[in-house]
Design an enzyme around this catalytic site. Structure first.
Site, PDB file in Angstrom:
ATOM      1  NE  ARG A  46       6.215 -24.391   3.703  1.00  0.00           N
ATOM      2  CZ  ARG A  46       6.930 -25.489   3.988  1.00  0.00           C
ATOM      3  NH1 ARG A  46       7.826 -25.475   4.968  1.00  0.00           N
ATOM      4  NH2 ARG A  46       6.791 -26.580   3.265  1.00  0.00           N
ATOM      5  CG  ASP A 170       1.499  -4.316  17.324  1.00  0.00           C
ATOM      6  OD1 ASP A 170       2.118  -3.576  16.547  1.00  0.00           O
ATOM      7  OD2 ASP A 170       0.412  -4.863  17.041  1.00  0.00           O
ATOM      8  CE  LYS A 195      -2.219  -1.536   8.935  1.00  0.00           C
ATOM      9  NZ  LYS A 195      -2.117  -2.790   9.567  1.00  0.00           N
TER      10      LYS A 195
HETATM   11  O1  P1T Z   1      -3.271  -6.181   8.951  1.00  0.00           O
HETATM   12  P1  P1T Z   1      -2.048  -6.950   9.374  1.00  0.00           P
HETATM   13  O2  P1T Z   1      -0.842  -6.657   8.553  1.00  0.00           O
HETATM   14  O3  P1T Z   1      -2.319  -8.406   9.539  1.00  0.00           O
HETATM   15  O4  P1T Z   1      -1.666  -6.380  10.835  1.00  0.00           O
HETATM   16  C1  P1T Z   1      -2.490  -6.505  11.946  1.00  0.00           C
HETATM   17  C2  P1T Z   1      -2.234  -5.388  12.919  1.00  0.00           C
HETATM   18  C3  P1T Z   1      -1.455  -5.641  14.032  1.00  0.00           C
HETATM   19  N1  P1T Z   1      -1.173  -4.677  14.934  1.00  0.00           N
HETATM   20  C4  P1T Z   1      -1.637  -3.422  14.786  1.00  0.00           C
HETATM   21  C5  P1T Z   1      -1.311  -2.384  15.806  1.00  0.00           C
HETATM   22  C6  P1T Z   1      -2.417  -3.098  13.671  1.00  0.00           C
HETATM   23  O5  P1T Z   1      -2.855  -1.838  13.546  1.00  0.00           O
HETATM   24  C7  P1T Z   1      -2.738  -4.098  12.726  1.00  0.00           C
HETATM   25  C8  P1T Z   1      -3.608  -3.832  11.555  1.00  0.00           C
HETATM   26  N2  P1T Z   1      -4.409  -2.694  11.709  1.00  0.00           N
HETATM   27  C9  P1T Z   1      -5.297  -2.204  10.794  1.00  0.00           C
HETATM   28  C10 P1T Z   1      -5.581  -2.800   9.633  1.00  0.00           C
HETATM   29  C11 P1T Z   1      -5.950  -0.950  11.191  1.00  0.00           C
HETATM   30  O6  P1T Z   1      -6.515  -0.234  10.345  1.00  0.00           O
HETATM   31  O7  P1T Z   1      -5.885  -0.606  12.377  1.00  0.00           O
END
Ligand code: P1T
Length: 381
Positions: A46, A170, A195
């Site tokens: 962890r 972000d 992503k």
């Molecule tokens: O899904 P996750 O890895 O927890 O990330 C969240 C997140 C944070 N910031 C942005 C700009 C994001 O687009 C996302 C996740 N977004 C999607 C799942 C979507 O389809 O927009």
């Protein structure tokens, strides 16, 4: 070192025991100690794991930071940032942002006494007006999800400096190939690694990168204490994905341009949001702070009828109807019912997120095929 070279080499070294060129998947929870406290830098996975360490170093290098921290999702990485705050602290956030971030802020952390203000950050005056002596964090998403607004990071950094608060960005939609917020004065850059960084729609992960030692230490303490860390197999997959990040982002941008130009001329398309278009409201800021415009875009149809939007959403053959973005394959989505359903409708309406908005994540297929697919789907309207 330039970006492509870093994408391939940063953080990774031949494995010291075998010379394996690929970082092994250290699938272990713990590490044997010769005597209490006498270990090789790893005690428990962890806290530290060699596969994760390699990935964290690679991400730090790509974002021009010094410390990378990986989490089990993008949300867990944003959660770690909010845990820097205490009751009474305030956050000024963009009004157009991922629905899950809005939900975390309003449904979880407002309950713990942290206050959030959502403003249109395309105009920095709105941010300045929302800042009080209790503001501790300015939270920027740029380009925003799903309306692709562009926020001037350098201007936000000046405001953060003036008011002695953190600026978190972000950077999910841009990736460090297109934009490096730490270079523009941000304190923390965040990614949904799920992503573009992972890039192959096979991993859920988040990351933070900073360049301040004390801030890194606080975030690492939260990372270890809360324990939302990713496993080594997922870290391996992202390390592999990173090796082609520069090539993928280049192609996402090229395909994005072709698709945006097609949509911009299509008689049935009304509004089109892609920051590469000279007509985009924040195009000048995008051209200044980004090195390209990427493959994310959104659009509405003339007449603004839900039944028409649904025909397109159900009518594509290559673009798959799914949440998420940034993978090799093209996706389309309906923010109002999918990724942004957790934002109350009145709030969405106020921010210009129409019920009929369609979002595209343009992938790496041949652009002619993507255009043909959209054309036949639009013909159904
Ligand atoms: O899904 P996750 O890895 O927890 O990330 C969240 C997140 C944070 N910031 C942005 C700009 C994001 O687009 C996302 C996740 N977004 C999607 C799942 C979507 O389809 O927009």
């Amino acid at each position: 070192m330039r970006f492509g070279t870093k994408a391939i080499h940063a953080g990774v070294e031949p494995d010291p025991t075998t010379g394996a060129i690929m970082t092994p998947i250290y699938q272990t929870s713990t590490y044997v100690q010769a005597a209490p406290g006498d270990h090789k830098g790893y005690e428990y996975s962890r806290t530290h794991n060699p596969t994760r360490t390699a990935l964290q170093k690679a991400l730090a290098a790509l974002e021009n930071g010094t410390h990378g921290l990986c989490f089990s999702s993008g949300m867990a990485s944003i959660d770690a940032i909010v845990k820097l705050l205490k009751p009474g602290d305030e956050v000024v956030s963009t009004d157009d942002l991922y629905g899950g971030t809005y939900r975390l802020f309003t449904k979880i952390y407002e309950g713990f006494g942290v206050k959030f203000k959502f403003v249109n950050m395309s105009d920095p005056a709105n941010v300045a007006a929302a800042i009080t002596t209790n503001t501790r964090l300015i939270w920027v998403e740029t380009p925003t999800n799903p309306l692709l607004k562009i926020i001037d990071i350098a201007v936000m950094a000046e405001l953060a400096k003036k008011h002695n608060c953190w600026l978190g960005v972000d950077n999910t939609f841009a990736s460090p190939y297109l934009q490096t917020p730490l270079d523009l004065g941000a304190h923390i850059v965040m990614h949904s690694v799920t992503k573009y960084l992972g890039g192959h729609s096979d991993v859920v992960m988040g990351a933070l990168v900073v360049k301040d030692d004390a801030l890194a230490e606080r975030l690492a303490f939260i990372q270890n204490s809360s324990g939302a860390t990713p496993g080594p197999q997922d870290c391996f997959l992202v390390l592999r994905g990173l090796k082609t990040l520069h090539l993928r982002m280049q192609r996402h941008g090229e395909n994005g341009k072709v698709v945006a130009e097609f949509l911009s001329k299509h008689p049935k398309v009304d509004k089109l949001y892609w920051p590469g278009l000279p007509t985009h409201v924040n195009h000048a800021v995008a051209a200044r702070q980004m090195r390209g415009f990427g493959g994310m875009m959104s659009f509405t149809l003339k007449g603004d009828r839900m039944e028409d939007a649904l025909k397109v959403l159900a009518g594509t053959e290559l673009f798959a109807l799914a949440e998420s973005l940034g993978g090799v394959e093209s996706l389309l989505g309906h923010p109002a019912s999918m990724t942004h359903a957790s934002i109350p409708r009145e709030e969405r309406m106020r921010n210009g997120l129409a019920d009929t908005l369609i979002r595209l994540s343009v992938g790496l297929e041949d652009s002619e095929d993507l255009v043909e697919d959209l054309k036949q789907a639009l013909d159904r309207v």
